[in-house]
Write an enzyme that holds these catalytic residues in place. Structure first.
Site, PDB file in Angstrom:
ATOM      1  N   ASP A  80      22.817   3.056  19.684  1.00  0.00           N
ATOM      2  CA  ASP A  80      21.864   4.268  20.076  1.00  0.00           C
ATOM      3  C   ASP A  80      22.468   5.601  19.982  1.00  0.00           C
ATOM      4  O   ASP A  80      23.716   5.636  20.613  1.00  0.00           O
ATOM      5  CB  ASP A  80      21.276   3.780  21.292  1.00  0.00           C
ATOM      6  CG  ASP A  80      19.932   4.608  21.880  1.00  0.00           C
ATOM      7  OD1 ASP A  80      20.274   6.014  21.830  1.00  0.00           O
ATOM      8  OD2 ASP A  80      19.180   4.131  21.863  1.00  0.00           O
TER       9      ASP A  80
ATOM     10  N   THR B 145      16.821   5.015  15.964  1.00  0.00           N
ATOM     11  CA  THR B 145      15.424   4.409  15.959  1.00  0.00           C
ATOM     12  C   THR B 145      15.255   3.778  14.568  1.00  0.00           C
ATOM     13  O   THR B 145      14.694   2.868  14.450  1.00  0.00           O
ATOM     14  CB  THR B 145      14.670   5.184  16.595  1.00  0.00           C
ATOM     15  OG1 THR B 145      14.665   5.390  17.909  1.00  0.00           O
ATOM     16  CG2 THR B 145      12.943   4.775  16.495  1.00  0.00           C
TER      17      THR B 145
ATOM     18  N   THR C   3      22.576  31.034  25.965  1.00  0.00           N
ATOM     19  CA  THR C   3      21.220  30.984  26.912  1.00  0.00           C
ATOM     20  C   THR C   3      20.947  29.519  27.145  1.00  0.00           C
ATOM     21  O   THR C   3      20.823  28.703  25.874  1.00  0.00           O
ATOM     22  CB  THR C   3      20.200  31.872  26.450  1.00  0.00           C
ATOM     23  OG1 THR C   3      19.069  31.902  27.487  1.00  0.00           O
ATOM     24  CG2 THR C   3      19.680  31.500  25.103  1.00  0.00           C
ATOM     25  N   GLN C   4      20.254  29.270  28.077  1.00  0.00           N
ATOM     26  CA  GLN C   4      19.514  27.963  28.130  1.00  0.00           C
ATOM     27  C   GLN C   4      18.025  27.998  27.735  1.00  0.00           C
ATOM     28  O   GLN C   4      17.301  26.870  27.736  1.00  0.00           O
ATOM     29  CB  GLN C   4      19.632  27.310  29.673  1.00  0.00           C
ATOM     30  CG  GLN C   4      19.138  28.115  30.668  1.00  0.00           C
ATOM     31  CD  GLN C   4      19.359  27.810  32.251  1.00  0.00           C
ATOM     32  OE1 GLN C   4      18.322  27.275  32.805  1.00  0.00           O
ATOM     33  NE2 GLN C   4      20.445  27.835  32.514  1.00  0.00           N
ATOM     34  N   CYS C   5      17.602  28.989  27.385  1.00  0.00           N
ATOM     35  CA  CYS C   5      16.252  29.315  26.892  1.00  0.00           C
ATOM     36  C   CYS C   5      16.489  28.591  25.387  1.00  0.00           C
ATOM     37  O   CYS C   5      17.236  28.678  24.818  1.00  0.00           O
ATOM     38  CB  CYS C   5      16.117  30.817  26.602  1.00  0.00           C
ATOM     39  SG  CYS C   5      15.670  31.779  28.084  1.00  0.00           S
TER      40      CYS C   5
HETATM   41  N1  ASN Z   1      17.495   6.466  21.193  1.00  0.00           N
HETATM   42  C1  ASN Z   1      17.265   6.644  19.852  1.00  0.00           C
HETATM   43  C2  ASN Z   1      18.706   7.223  19.386  1.00  0.00           C
HETATM   44  O1  ASN Z   1      18.836   8.497  19.409  1.00  0.00           O
HETATM   45  C3  ASN Z   1      16.113   7.913  19.411  1.00  0.00           C
HETATM   46  C4  ASN Z   1      15.732   8.059  18.104  1.00  0.00           C
HETATM   47  O2  ASN Z   1      16.502   7.672  17.177  1.00  0.00           O
HETATM   48  N2  ASN Z   1      14.679   8.306  17.573  1.00  0.00           N
HETATM   49  O3  ASN Z   1      19.387   6.446  18.715  1.00  0.00           O
END
Ligand code: ASN
Length: 342
Positions: A57, A13, A276-278
Protein backbone atom coordinates in the site's frame (compact mmCIF):
# COMPACT_ATOMS: atom_id res chain seq x y z
CA UNK A 1 13.18 -6.42 -27.38
CA UNK A 2 10.44 -8.77 -26.18
CA UNK A 3 7.71 -6.20 -25.61
CA UNK A 4 7.37 -2.44 -26.12
CA UNK A 5 6.53 -1.43 -22.56
CA UNK A 6 7.67 -2.65 -19.17
CA UNK A 7 5.10 -2.33 -16.38
CA UNK A 8 6.58 -2.17 -12.87
CA UNK A 9 3.91 -3.06 -10.31
CA UNK A 10 4.65 -1.60 -6.86
CA UNK A 11 1.21 -2.13 -5.30
CA UNK A 12 -1.62 0.32 -4.71
CA UNK A 13 -5.37 0.00 -5.18
CA UNK A 14 -5.07 -0.73 -8.91
CA UNK A 15 -3.77 -4.23 -8.14
CA UNK A 16 -5.48 -4.79 -4.79
CA UNK A 17 -8.10 -7.38 -3.92
CA UNK A 18 -10.64 -7.29 -1.08
CA UNK A 19 -9.50 -9.21 2.02
CA UNK A 20 -10.64 -9.67 5.63
CA UNK A 21 -9.11 -6.31 6.67
CA UNK A 22 -10.03 -4.33 3.57
CA UNK A 23 -8.23 -3.85 0.27
CA UNK A 24 -4.70 -5.28 0.18
CA UNK A 25 -2.03 -5.72 -2.53
CA UNK A 26 -2.01 -9.05 -4.34
CA UNK A 27 0.43 -10.60 -6.82
CA UNK A 28 -0.65 -12.10 -10.15
CA UNK A 29 -1.67 -8.82 -11.76
CA UNK A 30 -0.55 -9.84 -15.26
CA UNK A 31 -3.34 -12.42 -15.44
CA UNK A 32 -5.94 -9.97 -14.13
CA UNK A 33 -4.85 -7.33 -16.67
CA UNK A 34 -5.18 -9.87 -19.47
CA UNK A 35 -8.66 -10.80 -18.26
CA UNK A 36 -9.89 -7.23 -17.81
CA UNK A 37 -8.33 -5.62 -20.89
CA UNK A 38 -9.43 -8.61 -23.01
CA UNK A 39 -9.68 -8.00 -26.72
CA UNK A 40 -8.37 -4.41 -26.42
CA UNK A 41 -4.90 -5.87 -25.74
CA UNK A 42 -4.54 -6.78 -29.41
CA UNK A 43 -4.82 -3.06 -30.25
CA UNK A 44 -2.44 -1.87 -27.54
CA UNK A 45 1.37 -1.91 -27.27
CA UNK A 46 2.72 -5.19 -25.94
CA UNK A 47 4.04 -5.27 -22.38
CA UNK A 48 5.96 -7.27 -19.83
CA UNK A 49 5.17 -6.93 -16.15
CA UNK A 50 7.45 -7.08 -13.12
CA UNK A 51 6.17 -7.04 -9.55
CA UNK A 52 8.27 -5.65 -6.72
CA UNK A 53 8.33 -7.75 -3.59
CA UNK A 54 6.67 -7.10 -1.26
CA UNK A 55 3.91 -5.20 -3.01
CA UNK A 56 2.85 -2.27 -0.82
CA UNK A 57 0.00 0.00 0.00
CA UNK A 58 1.74 3.22 -0.99
CA UNK A 59 1.23 4.53 2.54
CA UNK A 60 4.24 2.28 3.28
CA UNK A 61 6.47 4.02 0.73
CA UNK A 62 10.07 4.85 1.75
CA UNK A 63 12.94 6.52 -0.16
CA UNK A 64 14.35 2.99 -0.52
CA UNK A 65 11.52 2.26 -2.97
CA UNK A 66 12.71 5.12 -5.20
CA UNK A 67 16.15 3.58 -5.22
CA UNK A 68 14.62 0.20 -6.09
CA UNK A 69 12.63 1.73 -8.97
CA UNK A 70 15.74 3.51 -10.27
CA UNK A 71 17.66 0.23 -10.21
CA UNK A 72 14.89 -1.58 -12.13
CA UNK A 73 14.67 1.22 -14.70
CA UNK A 74 18.46 1.19 -15.12
CA UNK A 75 18.49 -2.59 -15.59
CA UNK A 76 15.76 -2.59 -18.25
CA UNK A 77 16.30 0.87 -19.81
CA UNK A 78 17.64 -0.40 -23.14
CA UNK A 79 15.09 -3.19 -23.48
CA UNK A 80 11.85 -1.19 -23.76
CA UNK A 81 10.44 1.89 -25.45
CA UNK A 82 8.65 3.05 -22.34
CA UNK A 83 7.85 2.26 -18.74
CA UNK A 84 4.70 2.30 -16.60
CA UNK A 85 4.88 2.33 -12.83
CA UNK A 86 1.73 1.09 -11.13
CA UNK A 87 1.60 2.88 -7.79
CA UNK A 88 -0.84 3.61 -4.99
CA UNK A 89 -2.42 7.02 -5.12
CA UNK A 90 -1.69 7.99 -1.50
CA UNK A 91 1.99 8.78 -2.07
CA UNK A 92 1.94 8.91 -5.87
CA UNK A 93 2.85 12.63 -5.80
CA UNK A 94 6.05 11.84 -3.88
CA UNK A 95 7.25 9.06 -6.17
CA UNK A 96 6.33 10.99 -9.31
CA UNK A 97 8.35 13.97 -8.06
CA UNK A 98 11.29 11.80 -6.98
CA UNK A 99 11.40 10.12 -10.41
CA UNK A 100 11.11 13.52 -12.11
CA UNK A 101 14.26 14.72 -10.35
CA UNK A 102 16.07 11.44 -10.96
CA UNK A 103 15.41 11.41 -14.73
CA UNK A 104 15.00 15.09 -15.73
CA UNK A 105 13.84 15.27 -19.37
CA UNK A 106 13.75 11.50 -19.57
CA UNK A 107 15.06 9.83 -22.73
CA UNK A 108 12.33 7.21 -22.39
CA UNK A 109 8.72 7.67 -21.36
CA UNK A 110 8.17 6.89 -17.69
CA UNK A 111 4.54 7.14 -16.67
CA UNK A 112 2.91 6.46 -13.35
CA UNK A 113 -0.67 5.38 -12.94
CA UNK A 114 -2.95 3.77 -10.40
CA UNK A 115 -6.66 3.82 -9.68
CA UNK A 116 -9.29 4.71 -7.14
CA UNK A 117 -11.14 1.38 -7.55
CA UNK A 118 -9.23 -1.90 -8.06
CA UNK A 119 -8.98 -3.50 -11.48
CA UNK A 120 -11.84 -5.93 -11.91
CA UNK A 121 -14.23 -4.37 -9.40
CA UNK A 122 -17.41 -2.64 -10.64
CA UNK A 123 -16.89 0.97 -11.82
CA UNK A 124 -13.13 0.62 -11.73
CA UNK A 125 -11.09 3.37 -13.36
CA UNK A 126 -8.12 1.01 -13.78
CA UNK A 127 -8.76 -0.24 -17.32
CA UNK A 128 -8.91 3.23 -18.87
CA UNK A 129 -5.76 4.29 -17.01
CA UNK A 130 -3.83 1.22 -18.11
CA UNK A 131 -4.93 1.55 -21.72
CA UNK A 132 -4.01 5.25 -21.91
CA UNK A 133 -0.69 4.69 -20.13
CA UNK A 134 0.26 1.87 -22.52
CA UNK A 135 -0.46 4.02 -25.56
CA UNK A 136 1.47 7.01 -24.21
CA UNK A 137 4.40 4.97 -22.89
CA UNK A 138 5.07 3.45 -26.31
CA UNK A 139 4.47 6.74 -28.15
CA UNK A 140 6.70 9.73 -28.95
CA UNK A 141 9.11 10.96 -26.27
CA UNK A 142 7.42 13.16 -23.65
CA UNK A 143 10.40 14.13 -21.48
CA UNK A 144 8.36 14.64 -18.33
CA UNK A 145 7.80 11.81 -15.92
CA UNK A 146 4.02 11.95 -16.01
CA UNK A 147 0.91 10.73 -14.27
CA UNK A 148 -1.88 9.25 -16.36
CA UNK A 149 -5.13 9.61 -14.44
CA UNK A 150 -8.76 10.30 -15.29
CA UNK A 151 -8.18 11.27 -18.92
CA UNK A 152 -5.26 13.60 -18.25
CA UNK A 153 -1.48 13.49 -18.41
CA UNK A 154 -0.01 15.57 -15.57
CA UNK A 155 3.55 16.70 -14.86
CA UNK A 156 4.97 14.38 -12.18
CA UNK A 157 6.85 17.13 -10.35
CA UNK A 158 3.72 19.26 -9.83
CA UNK A 159 1.23 16.73 -8.50
CA UNK A 160 -1.04 16.75 -5.51
CA UNK A 161 -3.56 14.15 -4.51
CA UNK A 162 -6.67 16.29 -4.16
CA UNK A 163 -9.42 13.76 -3.55
CA UNK A 164 -9.73 10.45 -1.75
CA UNK A 165 -13.18 9.91 -3.28
CA UNK A 166 -13.41 11.42 -6.74
CA UNK A 167 -12.09 9.81 -9.89
CA UNK A 168 -10.31 13.14 -10.50
CA UNK A 169 -7.93 12.31 -7.63
CA UNK A 170 -4.99 14.40 -8.85
CA UNK A 171 -4.28 17.88 -9.96
CA UNK A 172 -1.28 20.08 -10.69
CA UNK A 173 -2.70 23.23 -9.06
CA UNK A 174 0.11 25.50 -10.30
CA UNK A 175 0.56 24.06 -13.78
CA UNK A 176 -1.69 23.16 -16.68
CA UNK A 177 -2.11 19.51 -17.75
CA UNK A 178 0.41 18.17 -20.27
CA UNK A 179 -2.34 16.42 -22.23
CA UNK A 180 -6.08 15.96 -22.29
CA UNK A 181 -6.84 12.40 -23.24
CA UNK A 182 -10.07 13.00 -25.12
CA UNK A 183 -11.32 10.84 -27.99
CA UNK A 184 -8.43 12.40 -29.88
CA UNK A 185 -5.69 13.04 -27.30
CA UNK A 186 -4.58 16.67 -27.14
CA UNK A 187 -0.89 16.90 -26.24
CA UNK A 188 0.36 20.36 -25.25
CA UNK A 189 3.87 20.06 -26.69
CA UNK A 190 4.90 23.53 -25.53
CA UNK A 191 4.38 22.40 -21.91
CA UNK A 192 6.73 19.41 -22.20
CA UNK A 193 10.30 19.59 -20.89
CA UNK A 194 11.90 19.17 -24.32
CA UNK A 195 15.44 20.49 -24.40
CA UNK A 196 14.94 22.97 -21.54
CA UNK A 197 16.35 20.72 -18.87
CA UNK A 198 18.97 17.98 -18.82
CA UNK A 199 18.09 14.30 -19.03
CA UNK A 200 19.66 11.80 -16.64
CA UNK A 201 20.12 8.06 -17.11
CA UNK A 202 18.48 5.97 -14.37
CA UNK A 203 21.95 4.46 -13.79
CA UNK A 204 22.85 7.76 -12.08
CA UNK A 205 19.75 7.54 -9.90
CA UNK A 206 20.46 3.92 -9.01
CA UNK A 207 23.87 5.04 -7.69
CA UNK A 208 22.35 7.68 -5.38
CA UNK A 209 22.15 7.17 -1.67
CA UNK A 210 18.66 8.11 -0.47
CA UNK A 211 18.65 8.39 3.31
CA UNK A 212 15.47 7.63 5.24
CA UNK A 213 14.57 10.50 7.55
CA UNK A 214 16.89 12.99 5.82
CA UNK A 215 14.06 15.47 5.24
CA UNK A 216 11.26 16.53 7.60
CA UNK A 217 8.06 18.46 6.89
CA UNK A 218 6.73 20.96 9.38
CA UNK A 219 3.22 22.17 8.69
CA UNK A 220 2.76 25.40 10.66
CA UNK A 221 -0.36 25.91 12.72
CA UNK A 222 -1.25 28.35 15.50
CA UNK A 223 0.62 27.59 18.75
CA UNK A 224 3.06 24.90 17.58
CA UNK A 225 4.27 22.64 20.42
CA UNK A 226 7.96 23.53 20.84
CA UNK A 227 8.73 19.80 21.13
CA UNK A 228 8.14 19.53 17.37
CA UNK A 229 10.92 22.05 16.67
CA UNK A 230 13.19 20.41 19.23
CA UNK A 231 12.72 16.95 17.74
CA UNK A 232 13.75 18.15 14.27
CA UNK A 233 16.75 20.08 15.61
CA UNK A 234 17.97 17.18 17.74
CA UNK A 235 17.82 14.62 14.92
CA UNK A 236 21.26 14.53 13.28
CA UNK A 237 19.91 12.34 10.50
CA UNK A 238 17.57 15.11 9.43
CA UNK A 239 19.47 17.47 7.13
CA UNK A 240 16.63 19.53 5.68
CA UNK A 241 13.16 20.79 6.54
CA UNK A 242 10.21 21.67 4.32
CA UNK A 243 8.36 24.42 6.15
CA UNK A 244 4.72 24.55 5.09
CA UNK A 245 3.96 28.16 5.91
CA UNK A 246 0.73 30.14 5.91
CA UNK A 247 -0.64 31.81 2.79
CA UNK A 248 1.97 33.78 0.84
CA UNK A 249 4.82 32.30 2.93
CA UNK A 250 4.06 33.78 6.33
CA UNK A 251 5.31 32.47 9.65
CA UNK A 252 4.48 33.21 13.32
CA UNK A 253 6.97 36.09 13.47
CA UNK A 254 6.17 37.03 17.07
CA UNK A 255 6.72 33.52 18.39
CA UNK A 256 10.15 33.29 20.09
CA UNK A 257 10.12 29.49 19.74
CA UNK A 258 9.74 29.73 15.96
CA UNK A 259 12.44 32.39 15.64
CA UNK A 260 14.80 30.32 17.79
CA UNK A 261 14.06 27.30 15.58
CA UNK A 262 15.11 29.12 12.41
CA UNK A 263 18.34 30.36 14.03
CA UNK A 264 19.22 27.00 15.50
CA UNK A 265 18.43 25.16 12.25
CA UNK A 266 20.95 27.38 10.42
CA UNK A 267 23.52 26.92 13.19
CA UNK A 268 23.13 23.14 12.85
CA UNK A 269 23.55 23.25 9.06
CA UNK A 270 19.99 22.20 8.32
CA UNK A 271 18.51 23.53 5.09
CA UNK A 272 15.04 25.06 5.50
CA UNK A 273 12.77 25.58 2.48
CA UNK A 274 9.61 27.68 2.61
CA UNK A 275 6.54 26.52 0.66
CA UNK A 276 2.92 27.41 1.22
CA UNK A 277 0.40 25.05 2.76
CA UNK A 278 -2.20 26.53 0.38
CA UNK A 279 -3.20 24.27 -2.47
CA UNK A 280 -2.54 26.92 -5.05
CA UNK A 281 -0.44 30.04 -5.59
CA UNK A 282 2.98 29.63 -3.94
CA UNK A 283 4.84 32.03 -1.67
CA UNK A 284 5.57 35.72 -2.26
CA UNK A 285 8.67 36.60 -0.22
CA UNK A 286 8.60 40.19 0.99
CA UNK A 287 4.87 40.65 0.53
CA UNK A 288 4.20 40.69 4.27
CA UNK A 289 6.18 41.99 7.23
CA UNK A 290 5.36 38.65 8.93
CA UNK A 291 7.76 36.83 6.63
CA UNK A 292 10.40 39.58 6.35
CA UNK A 293 13.92 38.49 7.15
CA UNK A 294 13.39 34.79 6.47
CA UNK A 295 15.62 34.81 3.42
CA UNK A 296 18.35 36.75 5.26
CA UNK A 297 18.28 33.95 7.80
CA UNK A 298 18.99 31.42 5.07
CA UNK A 299 15.47 30.07 4.48
CA UNK A 300 15.18 29.04 0.82
CA UNK A 301 12.33 30.17 -1.41
CA UNK A 302 10.18 27.24 -2.54
CA UNK A 303 8.20 29.38 -4.99
CA UNK A 304 5.05 27.56 -6.04
CA UNK A 305 6.47 24.09 -5.57
CA UNK A 306 4.27 21.52 -3.90
CA UNK A 307 5.39 20.31 -0.47
CA UNK A 308 5.86 16.86 -2.03
CA UNK A 309 8.15 18.21 -4.74
CA UNK A 310 10.16 20.29 -2.26
CA UNK A 311 10.53 17.21 -0.04
CA UNK A 312 11.69 15.01 -2.92
CA UNK A 313 14.02 17.66 -4.39
CA UNK A 314 15.79 17.96 -1.04
CA UNK A 315 16.00 14.16 -0.77
CA UNK A 316 17.43 13.95 -4.30
CA UNK A 317 19.97 16.71 -3.69
CA UNK A 318 21.11 15.09 -0.44
CA UNK A 319 21.16 11.59 -1.97
CA UNK A 320 23.82 12.85 -4.40
CA UNK A 321 26.16 13.42 -1.43
CA UNK A 322 25.92 17.24 -1.45
CA UNK A 323 26.85 19.17 1.67
CA UNK A 324 24.64 21.99 2.91
CA UNK A 325 26.33 24.64 0.76
CA UNK A 326 25.87 22.52 -2.39
CA UNK A 327 22.22 21.78 -1.57
CA UNK A 328 21.61 25.52 -1.18
CA UNK A 329 23.42 26.25 -4.47
CA UNK A 330 21.59 23.54 -6.45
CA UNK A 331 18.18 24.29 -4.97
CA UNK A 332 17.86 26.96 -7.69
CA UNK A 333 18.25 24.45 -10.56
CA UNK A 334 15.21 23.78 -12.74
CA UNK A 335 15.28 19.99 -12.86
CA UNK A 336 11.83 19.14 -14.19
CA UNK A 337 9.71 22.31 -14.35
CA UNK A 338 8.94 21.75 -10.69
CA UNK A 339 8.20 25.45 -10.14
CA UNK A 340 7.05 28.35 -12.24
CA UNK A 341 10.09 30.14 -13.63
CA UNK A 342 10.11 33.88 -13.02
N1 ASN B 1 -4.08 3.15 -0.19
C1 ASN B 1 -3.95 3.07 -1.62
C2 ASN B 1 -2.47 3.26 -1.95
O1 ASN B 1 -2.00 4.36 -1.99
C3 ASN B 1 -4.81 4.09 -2.31
C4 ASN B 1 -4.91 3.98 -3.81
O2 ASN B 1 -4.05 3.46 -4.48
N2 ASN B 1 -5.99 4.47 -4.43
O3 ASN B 1 -1.75 2.31 -2.10
Amino acid sequence: MTAEVLILHTGGTIGMVPGPNGLAPAPGLQQRIEQQLGSSLALLPSFDLLEISPLIDSADLTPGHWQQLAALLAEHWDGYRGFIILHGTDTMAYSAAALSFMLGASERNVLLTGSQVPLGLPRSDAVAHLQAALQLAAGPRLGNVGLVFNNRLLNGSRLRKVSSQQFQAFDTPNAAPLAELNIRPLLHRERLLGERVASRHPREAAALNFQPGAVAMLCLHPSMPTALYDAVLADNNCKAVVLQSFGAGNIPSRDPAFNAFIKRAAARDKVVVNVTQCLQGGISPGAYAASAGLQEQGVLDGGDMTPEAAFCKLHWLLAGGRDTAAVIRDWALNLSDERTQL
